[in-house]
Write a protein that holds these residues in place. Structure first.
Motif, PDB file in Angstrom:
ATOM      1  N   UNK A   1       0.839  -1.208   0.000  1.00 21.10           N
ATOM      2  CA  UNK A   1       0.000   0.000   0.000  1.00 21.10           C
ATOM      3  C   UNK A   1       0.866   1.248   0.000  1.00 21.10           C
ATOM      4  N   UNK A   2       1.959   1.204   0.764  1.00 24.86           N
ATOM      5  CA  UNK A   2       2.855   2.370   0.806  1.00 24.86           C
ATOM      6  C   UNK A   2       3.476   2.631  -0.559  1.00 24.86           C
ATOM      7  N   UNK A   3       3.880   1.562  -1.252  1.00 22.89           N
ATOM      8  CA  UNK A   3       4.445   1.736  -2.586  1.00 22.89           C
ATOM      9  C   UNK A   3       3.420   2.307  -3.554  1.00 22.89           C
ATOM     10  N   UNK A   4       2.191   1.798  -3.470  1.00 23.02           N
ATOM     11  CA  UNK A   4       1.124   2.314  -4.326  1.00 23.02           C
ATOM     12  C   UNK A   4       0.877   3.794  -4.029  1.00 23.02           C
ATOM     13  N   UNK A   5       0.911   4.126  -2.742  1.00 24.39           N
ATOM     14  CA  UNK A   5       0.682   5.518  -2.344  1.00 24.39           C
ATOM     15  C   UNK A   5       1.793   6.422  -2.873  1.00 24.39           C
ATOM     16  N   UNK A   6       3.054   5.966  -2.781  1.00 26.40           N
ATOM     17  CA  UNK A   6       4.167   6.755  -3.297  1.00 26.40           C
ATOM     18  C   UNK A   6       4.035   6.946  -4.803  1.00 26.40           C
TER      19      UNK A   6
END
Length: 376
Positions: A339-344
């Motif tokens: 999720x963090x990668x998608x958010x970035x």
């Protein structure tokens, strides 16, 4: 009541172990949230059905603690558990349980009968449910109580499934029959008075007094000991008979005449014989006392060995639970990383606000409805 969710209860039940502190703490939490008694009993039953066989008895101990300690505040739990306990005992009779589990379940029935937790008719039905499935296959038809409870659980994502096998439980059942005499009942009453204790535990910021009516130590032998109890037992073995160097030296220094029959021919007179007789009697008493101590030590070592076995098994169970929880949270952590990668990635694709036109002076006013529909 704020603070209760079914997921929270499922996690607490997953972390439950057979120690008195663990059972008491969760019991108080459940009593504190007794407004949700119906959901709590449903989740308890669901998690018990999924638990490994060696943990099912701990679930029953928890139910016993909740039932007995909640009576002061209301009958909700007693009635709610009473609706399904017959079914629970019936299914438990199919499990390939060990003697400890069978004896523990029968002991609970005895406690409930002695303390009037449930009336004689209900206790009899539970005993019969526990007995009737000996050497039988699981019933295909469901009773009205079972159907009602299944309907009650229809909204649950996971339904109870019992992994059962037929095994002779007759010996375990007859053990409880031996406790039905007047002397046994008097013994249980004395045990109850002796074992009832009160502890104060803080739950959700409030301190509550918890009465241990059937504490962990009063239930059948085989439960894992507390660490302090095990340490004390191990330290006691350091002062055992086999470690008594003084007595061992006295035995080693006994004259050979007290044990060698062939040396009796060397006695010269009655005085020497009387003296040897006294020595033999002293040596006999010394050896008898030491042998008695050694026998006691052997029993203590067997007891400590059993304690170590139960303690290690409990630690293995806790380790297995911890591994399962670690795996679960590791999976969740990986999901958080994704999720963090998608958010970035999403943030990088957003427009750069610094490149937008300067609107410090303000935007032109939007046209009114009249402007939009007026004819030019």
């Amino acid at each position: 009541m704020a603070g209760f969710t079914e997921n929270a209860l499922s996690k607490k039940l997953a972390d439950l172990n057979s120690s008195q502190q663990s059972i008491q703490t969760l019991s108080l939490w459940l009593i504190h949230h007794r407004k949700h008694h119906a959901a709590i009993v449903r989740v308890w039953y669901r998690e018990l059905s999924k638990a490994k066989e060696h943990r099912k008895l701990t679930f029953m101990y928890l139910a016993n603690d909740v039932i007995q300690n909640s009576k002061k505040k209301g009958p909700e739990y007693g009635k709610e558990f009473g609706n399904i306990l017959k079914k629970v005992f019936e299914h438990m009779s199919y499990l390939d349980s060990d003697d400890k589990t069978r004896t523990g379940l029968l002991r609970l029935l005895q406690i409930w009968e002695e303390r009037g937790v449930y009336d004689a008719k209900q206790i009899k039905e539970m005993k019969m449910a526990f007995e009737k499935n000996i050497n039988s296959e699981p019933p295909k038809k469901k009773s009205k109580v079972e159907k009602a409870f299944d309907e009650k659980m229809s909204n649950s994502k996971e339904k109870p499934v019992f992994n059962v096998s037929a095994k002779n439980k007759e010996q375990g059942y007859h053990d409880i029959q031996k406790m039905s005499s007047k002397e046994s009942r008097q013994h249980i009453v004395r045990e109850r008075k002796k074992s009832e204790t009160e502890v104060e535990i803080e739950i959700d910021g409030r301190k509550e007094v918890h009465t241990t009516l059937s504490p962990h130590r009063a239930l059948p032998a085989g439960d894992p000991p507390e660490p302090e109890e095990l340490i004390k037992a191990l330290l006691d073995l350091e002062n055992s008979a086999s470690s008594d160097a003084v007595v061992r030296e006295r035995i080693a220094s006994l004259p050979p005449e007290v044990s060698e029959v062939s040396l009796l021919s060397k006695l010269e007179d009655k005085g020497a014989a009387d003296k040897l007789s006294v020595q033999v009697n002293e040596a006999l008493q010394l050896l008898m006392d030491y042998n008695g101590r050694l026998a006691e030590e052997m029993e203590d070592r067997k007891r400590v060995s059993a304690m170590l076995r139960d303690f290690l098994q409990a630690q293995k169970d806790l380790y297995t639970q911890a591994e399962e929880r670690l795996e679960e949270y590791t999976d969740k952590l990986q999901k958080v990383y994704l999720v963090r990668q998608e958010l970035k990635s999403h943030i990088q694709n957003l427009p750069d606000l610094t490149q937008l036109p300067d609107v410090t002076g303000g935007l032109a006013p939007l046209p009114s409805a009249g402007d939009l529909f007026s004819m030019h």
